[in-house]
Design a protein around this motif. Structure first.
Motif, PDB file in Angstrom:
ATOM      1  N   TYR A 110      -4.591  -1.659   2.987  1.00 34.93           N
ATOM      2  CA  TYR A 110      -5.921  -1.638   3.396  1.00 34.93           C
ATOM      3  C   TYR A 110      -5.906  -0.950   4.822  1.00 34.93           C
ATOM      4  O   TYR A 110      -5.102  -1.438   5.638  1.00 34.93           O
ATOM      5  N   MET A 111      -6.806  -0.338   5.061  1.00 37.83           N
ATOM      6  CA  MET A 111      -7.007   0.238   6.564  1.00 37.83           C
ATOM      7  C   MET A 111      -8.304  -0.299   7.159  1.00 37.83           C
ATOM      8  O   MET A 111      -9.501   0.071   6.478  1.00 37.83           O
ATOM      9  N   LYS A 123     -13.855  -0.789   6.089  1.00 41.01           N
ATOM     10  CA  LYS A 123     -12.497  -1.227   5.267  1.00 41.01           C
ATOM     11  C   LYS A 123     -12.276   0.082   4.382  1.00 41.01           C
ATOM     12  O   LYS A 123     -13.149   0.166   3.291  1.00 41.01           O
ATOM     13  N   PHE A 124     -11.096   0.441   4.187  1.00 40.70           N
ATOM     14  CA  PHE A 124     -10.722   1.408   3.201  1.00 40.70           C
ATOM     15  C   PHE A 124      -9.433   0.896   2.338  1.00 40.70           C
ATOM     16  O   PHE A 124      -8.704   0.023   3.030  1.00 40.70           O
ATOM     17  N   VAL A 126      -6.136   2.441   1.032  1.00 37.94           N
ATOM     18  CA  VAL A 126      -5.454   3.662   1.009  1.00 37.94           C
ATOM     19  C   VAL A 126      -4.518   3.773  -0.090  1.00 37.94           C
ATOM     20  O   VAL A 126      -3.726   3.077  -0.657  1.00 37.94           O
ATOM     21  N   LYS A 197     -13.970   9.682  -2.743  1.00 37.25           N
ATOM     22  CA  LYS A 197     -13.003   9.244  -1.659  1.00 37.25           C
ATOM     23  C   LYS A 197     -12.740  10.078  -0.640  1.00 37.25           C
ATOM     24  O   LYS A 197     -12.996  11.463  -0.937  1.00 37.25           O
ATOM     25  N   LEU A 221      -8.647   7.954   1.517  1.00 37.04           N
ATOM     26  CA  LEU A 221      -8.995   6.616   1.890  1.00 37.04           C
ATOM     27  C   LEU A 221     -10.245   6.283   0.975  1.00 37.04           C
ATOM     28  O   LEU A 221     -11.256   7.101   0.655  1.00 37.04           O
ATOM     29  N   ASN A 222     -10.339   5.290   0.415  1.00 34.21           N
ATOM     30  CA  ASN A 222     -11.315   4.935  -0.461  1.00 34.21           C
ATOM     31  C   ASN A 222     -12.296   3.733   0.280  1.00 34.21           C
ATOM     32  O   ASN A 222     -11.794   2.655   0.210  1.00 34.21           O
ATOM     33  N   PRO A 223     -13.300   4.181   0.476  1.00 28.86           N
ATOM     34  CA  PRO A 223     -14.017   3.278   1.342  1.00 28.86           C
ATOM     35  C   PRO A 223     -14.629   2.264   0.441  1.00 28.86           C
ATOM     36  O   PRO A 223     -15.007   2.421  -0.594  1.00 28.86           O
TER      37      PRO A 223
END
Length: 260
Positions: A110-111, A123-124, A126, A197, A221-223
């Protein structure tokens, strides 16, 4: 008079003469140095990770550090600590942005991207990670060069995408006249929206007519959620179609059992 007293008198007279002959200290007047181009945008990005990320996640973080001369590193953070501690670390390092990598179960990454100290933050998840060492593309860029940022037109169609665009611009964009950056552009970051995404690509600019060559790394990146404050606060937006990796794996295992 003894010989010793005569020698002392001679030495004293010599010292007095030497002091009289010494020139007075001169006063130096320095000319004003002409002003250079000032570094106005002083945004710095704190890049760190929590304990628990695997080697591929760590290599991705190192690739991004090499591409971001305006970053500041920090040692790994203990998972027991709350994320609010990162705000204090960023303020001590004079950083206005934070990129935090959070690992789960040694396989999920997670990023967090956050604006210090008042937010917002996002928060994404990854996905589809490919590091530079894995891809081995022919493209290359000089260390410290500034990137151009290219965004999909979809970023202007919805409010939460506009907010994500601004946060990505301030995080990945290298400030002009940064001491560790080069005064030219030789690569471009491309952010594309597909299947809700954000797909990241990095290309080298080969010529002015638009010829490019991919450098890497690659990731998606999946928000998940946008918060009003830094690492918390009221949720401003939430992805309704998001499925956590553990739930996704559980659904696949249930489907396989049903087939048997």
């Amino acid at each position: 008079m003894t010989k010793l007293s005569k020698k002392r008198k001679r030495s004293e007279t010599r010292e007095v003469k030497d002091e009289e002959e010494k020139p007075l200290p001169s006063v130096r007047i320095e000319e004003p140095v002409p002003k250079k181009a000032r570094w106005i945008n002083r945004q710095r990005v704190l890049v760190l990770a929590t304990r628990g990320i695997n080697h591929r996640h760590r290599h991705l973080m190192e690739d991004l550090k090499r591409l971001m001369p305006h970053h500041k590193p920090e040692s790994k953070m203990e998972r027991q600590k709350t994320l609010s501690v990162v705000n204090e670390v960023a303020e001590m390092k004079n950083c206005s942005k934070v990129m935090l990598f959070e690992g789960r179960k040694k396989q999920d990454l997670y990023m967090w991207l956050s604006n210090i100290p008042n937010g917002p933050s996002v928060k994404f998840l990854v996905e589809n990670i490919h590091t530079m060492a894995e891809l081995k593309f022919t493209g290359n860029c000089l260390k410290g060069s500034r990137p151009l940022l290219s965004f999909d037109p979809t970023f202007t169609q919805k409010p939460h995408y506009s907010l994500l665009k601004e946060l990505l611009t301030q995080t990945f964009g290298v400030p002009n006249k940064h001491p560790k950056s080069q005064p030219f552009f030789d690569h471009v970051y491309v952010f594309t929206i597909l299947d809700n995404k954000i797909w990241f690509r990095n290309f080298q600019i080969l010529s002015e007519d638009g010829a490019v060559s991919e450098i890497g790394p690659r990731f998606v990146l999946n928000p998940i959620k946008i918060f009003s404050n830094s690492f918390g606060g009221a949720p401003l937006w939430e992805n309704n179609v998001y499925i956590s990796p553990s739930r996704f794996r559980r659904q696949i295992s249930i489907a396989k059992k049903k087939k048997k």
